[in-house]
Design an enzyme around this catalytic site. Sequence first.
Site, PDB file in Angstrom:
ATOM      1  CE  LYS A   1      39.284  54.659  12.956  1.00  0.00           C
ATOM      2  NZ  LYS A   1      40.957  54.504  12.235  1.00  0.00           N
TER       3      LYS A   1
ATOM      4  CE1 TYR B   1      43.555  57.683  17.062  1.00  0.00           C
ATOM      5  CE2 TYR B   1      42.406  60.037  16.535  1.00  0.00           C
ATOM      6  CZ  TYR B   1      42.339  58.287  15.852  1.00  0.00           C
ATOM      7  OH  TYR B   1      41.246  57.942  15.963  1.00  0.00           O
TER       8      TYR B   1
ATOM      9  CG  ASN C   1      40.832  51.846  10.140  1.00  0.00           C
ATOM     10  OD1 ASN C   1      40.040  52.184  11.132  1.00  0.00           O
ATOM     11  ND2 ASN C   1      41.510  51.268  10.539  1.00  0.00           N
TER      12      ASN C   1
ATOM     13  CG  HIS D   1      40.754  53.585  18.050  1.00  0.00           C
ATOM     14  ND1 HIS D   1      41.201  54.192  17.887  1.00  0.00           N
ATOM     15  CD2 HIS D   1      39.923  53.777  19.112  1.00  0.00           C
ATOM     16  CE1 HIS D   1      42.457  54.317  18.607  1.00  0.00           C
ATOM     17  NE2 HIS D   1      41.519  54.619  20.036  1.00  0.00           N
TER      18      HIS D   1
ATOM     19  CD  GLU E   1      42.926  55.258  23.129  1.00  0.00           C
ATOM     20  OE1 GLU E   1      43.252  55.407  22.207  1.00  0.00           O
ATOM     21  OE2 GLU E   1      41.487  54.292  23.008  1.00  0.00           O
TER      22      GLU E   1
END
Length: 141
Positions: free
Chosen positions: A9, A49, A112, A115, A126
């Site tokens: 990320k 998303y 975080n 992913h 994805e």
Amino acid sequence: MERTLSIIKPEAVARGLIGDILSRFEHAGLKVVAAKLTRLDKQRAESFYDVHRERPFFNSLTDYMSTGPIFVSVLEGDGAIARNREIMGATDPAKAAPGTIRKDWGTNVEENAAHGSDAPETAAAEIAFFFTADEIQSSGS
């Protein structure tokens, strides 16, 4: 061999953690069979998303994911999806196990560090979102 999508990320890319994170996957036996540095604009983040569109965190997540470059890769190996998720740790870094990516480098639930796909069907969709078939190399070749 199973494949999964991994995203490092924006905040982790900005902090120079690409190599450290990829090393965790490789040391666990996962092979990087496709990779690229890219950037999502807000519309593309919303598309990726879309499954979370009705959730309260959708706007903040898609805003965040469009703040800077991300590093996307396809990881391949036996049980790649479960292994990737184990290496990443729980979504909330505060609840993640010691030694996981999210515990070591995540700052909060959205930021975080990583992913990963959660199921074979999700992984296929994805991966196709970011890569064409000819961009993916087999780890056996």
